[in-house]
Design a protein around this motif. Sequence first.
Motif, PDB file in Angstrom:
ATOM      1  N   ARG A  62       0.849  -1.187   0.000  1.00  0.00           N
ATOM      2  CA  ARG A  62       0.000   0.000   0.000  1.00  0.00           C
ATOM      3  C   ARG A  62       0.883   1.235   0.000  1.00  0.00           C
ATOM      4  N   SER A  63       0.332   2.352  -0.414  1.00  0.00           N
ATOM      5  CA  SER A  63       1.137   3.563  -0.501  1.00  0.00           C
ATOM      6  C   SER A  63       0.329   4.762  -0.042  1.00  0.00           C
ATOM      7  N   THR A  64       0.942   5.948  -0.133  1.00  0.00           N
ATOM      8  CA  THR A  64       0.323   7.152   0.397  1.00  0.00           C
ATOM      9  C   THR A  64      -0.881   7.623  -0.387  1.00  0.00           C
ATOM     10  N   ASP A  65      -1.120   7.068  -1.587  1.00  0.00           N
ATOM     11  CA  ASP A  65      -2.321   7.492  -2.316  1.00  0.00           C
ATOM     12  C   ASP A  65      -3.470   6.539  -2.069  1.00  0.00           C
ATOM     13  N   SER A  66      -3.333   5.661  -1.056  1.00  0.00           N
ATOM     14  CA  SER A  66      -4.375   4.728  -0.642  1.00  0.00           C
ATOM     15  C   SER A  66      -4.712   3.716  -1.723  1.00  0.00           C
ATOM     16  N   GLY A  67      -3.837   3.574  -2.692  1.00  0.00           N
ATOM     17  CA  GLY A  67      -4.058   2.576  -3.722  1.00  0.00           C
ATOM     18  C   GLY A  67      -3.355   1.289  -3.380  1.00  0.00           C
ATOM     19  N   GLN A  68      -3.459   0.315  -4.268  1.00  0.00           N
ATOM     20  CA  GLN A  68      -2.769  -0.947  -4.098  1.00  0.00           C
ATOM     21  C   GLN A  68      -1.973  -1.235  -5.353  1.00  0.00           C
ATOM     22  N   ILE A 164     -11.281  14.914  -9.073  1.00  0.00           N
ATOM     23  CA  ILE A 164     -11.229  16.113  -8.224  1.00  0.00           C
ATOM     24  C   ILE A 164     -11.085  15.827  -6.730  1.00  0.00           C
ATOM     25  N   ARG A 165     -11.305  14.601  -6.291  1.00  0.00           N
ATOM     26  CA  ARG A 165     -11.150  14.305  -4.856  1.00  0.00           C
ATOM     27  C   ARG A 165      -9.687  13.955  -4.603  1.00  0.00           C
ATOM     28  N   VAL A 166      -9.038  14.710  -3.732  1.00  0.00           N
ATOM     29  CA  VAL A 166      -7.593  14.575  -3.562  1.00  0.00           C
ATOM     30  C   VAL A 166      -7.217  14.566  -2.075  1.00  0.00           C
ATOM     31  N   PRO A 167      -6.004  14.088  -1.756  1.00  0.00           N
ATOM     32  CA  PRO A 167      -5.500  14.212  -0.388  1.00  0.00           C
ATOM     33  C   PRO A 167      -5.425  15.684   0.018  1.00  0.00           C
ATOM     34  N   TYR A 168      -5.761  15.966   1.275  1.00  0.00           N
ATOM     35  CA  TYR A 168      -5.805  17.365   1.745  1.00  0.00           C
ATOM     36  C   TYR A 168      -5.469  17.344   3.230  1.00  0.00           C
TER      37      TYR A 168
END
Length: 314
Positions: A62-68, A164-168
């Motif tokens: 897993r990584s910081t963009d919550s993906g796999q 448009i939904r991004v880490p914040y």
Amino acid sequence: EWMDVPGYRLDIQTDAALAFIARNKEEPFFLYLAYFAPHVPLEATDKYLSRFPRSTDLGQARSTDSGQARSTDSGQAGEMPERRHHALAMMSAIDDGVGRIRNTLEKYGLDKNTIIFYISDNGAPLAMRKRDGQPIDPVGGPWWDGSLNTPWVGEKGMLMEGGIRVPYLVSWPARLPEGKTCAEPIISLDVAATCLAAAGQPIPAELDGVDLVPLLAGGKTPARALYWRFWQQAAIRQGKWKYLYLSDGRECLYDLESDRHEKDNLIARHPEKAKELRGALAEWADGLEPEGLPSDPVNEQEKLWYEHYLNLWQ
């Protein structure tokens, strides 16, 4: 001036930021650091690539963009795509850079009273099917940058949540509590208003954003809608509802609090809510330049995107 600086581009950006802080540490400053990552052309050094093994169990990587990490569209465990490998390495370089910046602020005694915003500019480009391959440079090859938008629908360039939904993240130890999660929708336009208020300056009426400090400190902000307009797309979010408009006449209404979010178009079930939101969106768009909702034909890229994503669940 343009400078030819040897080294890895993300480390160079961090070094420049640290030098700026050192030069301006004696007085208030504003630093905007736009890390060019993860973004094509994909580049990473062995220092960062070695942190992410290519052969992996998808349930663990897993990584910081919550993906796999993923090897194929079937989502089976196996060798990580090269683009995903580079994306994770580039995110790791950013993580290191942010850590160095925070350590530098602490060294100068500035860490408590410096407000930091950490925001992505948009969702990942997926090229719809996340094709891997060479060259890593996009010229002549796939342009997926290895990032993922899971579980959101859509990608960079779209006004669906994947675009448009991004880490914040916001940090201001002197004023804000740590570890707080804010469920209320906010927007990157709020940064300017928040910084002005933090500096004791008035917020101009023409700014769309609001001061986030009262909200992040535990209070509330007045209920408001958020708006977007890009190419031949426009959208509004109000509470849990999101209305999406395309210039070719297509309209969608989504319940973003539902597990299905943008997989179910609810406009036939809630036509009055769609009409209400469309009116608010049109009124907002009339105040822009050029004014009004988009009216030119959707471009070829928008056609491909929306035919792909809107047809997935029909």
